[in-house]
Design an enzyme around this catalytic site. Sequence first.
Site, mmCIF file in Angstrom:
data_model
loop_
_atom_site.group_PDB
_atom_site.id
_atom_site.type_symbol
_atom_site.label_atom_id
_atom_site.label_comp_id
_atom_site.label_asym_id
_atom_site.label_seq_id
_atom_site.Cartn_x
_atom_site.Cartn_y
_atom_site.Cartn_z
ATOM 1 C CB SER A 158 9.114 -4.743 6.170
ATOM 2 O OG SER A 158 9.743 -5.649 7.070
ATOM 3 N N GLY A 159 6.828 -7.079 7.066
ATOM 4 C CA GLY A 159 6.158 -7.665 8.218
ATOM 5 C C GLY A 159 6.967 -7.538 9.491
ATOM 6 C CB SER A 160 10.451 -8.455 10.423
ATOM 7 O OG SER A 160 11.156 -7.763 9.414
ATOM 8 N N GLY B 171 8.172 -11.312 7.257
ATOM 9 C CA GLY B 171 6.724 -11.361 7.070
ATOM 10 C C GLY B 171 6.340 -11.402 5.613
ATOM 11 C CB THR B 172 7.320 -9.360 2.644
ATOM 12 O OG1 THR B 172 8.699 -9.282 3.007
ATOM 13 C CG2 THR B 172 6.627 -8.061 3.015
#
Length: 349
Positions: free
Chosen positions: A91-93, A259-260
Amino acid sequence: MSQPLTLQLIDTHAGGDVSRIVVGGITPLPGATVRDQMHYLRDDADGLRRLLLEEPYGIPEMSVDLLVPPSDPRAVAGYIIMEVMGYPIYSGSNTICTATAVLESGLVAKREGRQQFTLESPAGLVQIEALVENGVVEAITCAGLPSYIDTYRASIHVPRLGDVTYSVAYSGGFYALVDATELGFSLVREEERALADCAHRIVEAIQAERGFSHYTLGDVGPLPFLHFMGPVEQVADGYYRSRSTTYVHPGVICRSTTGTGTSARLALMHHEGRIQPGDRLETISLRETGFIGEFISTHQEGPLTVVENSITGKSYVLAHSDIVVNCTDPLVECAGLHHILTTGRTEAD
């Protein structure tokens, strides 16, 4: 009576999505890799996820990240991501929030300017670049997972919506990508409930009709994400902006664009020939927050063109706290949890 137990947390948010970083209170988990430790947590100790994402401690819209020892010596720490849908491998965040917590906790010393270090996610090593100004972590850039288009402009009949056109990208999870305008949305905050209802119907329909398989991971479970795409505008040479909203099944509209989700958009824009290496896309959420995705390069995996990318965002620290876990509280469910708390078993276990 058993004694209350505690978990040490750093609460953060990136783009509005709250990530609770667990920095203490959990015993070392079995497993040779961070991915193995994630599997143990998922299969034998899911109580931690449920405790921190359910009442009275949390809400499903949050995420939880458990810091664990890395298995790769190049990484300073490992982390396991927990969300309402389960255990995403990336996960980006959550990565942006975890990297910020690693710096704020002193696990990695802050240095003025740009500094780099490596984290280990269940998906593998993640390169981090932090920008520190006057002692404040102003930005985190992390590598997005290699992303690709699995399905382009398929159609599915959705009850009460009719025929819906969608594409599917993999960017750390499988994402259904839909045009917000075609579905009647402007992607403003007042539409949040309607967006969640619409996304729920589409995801349920796709899950009932088909599954998806990653080229190396194989079957990674039912499609969990949907991303509403607003119109793309070019605001500068090589710089684009789009309103965007990510839905996590079941029922959660993310505060950030994720982010993803941004990586999935980059894969789709490349598939459609709309961006070049070095171009950037800023996704803007219902709450007017944003992440910036950069399209770096591509490589081939058999017939698939895979997009290498990075995500940049800022995380804010909300609190440093101790969560008191009292297993005698009738609102607290300790099943699947007590055996991984650092103080061990209590008299009530």
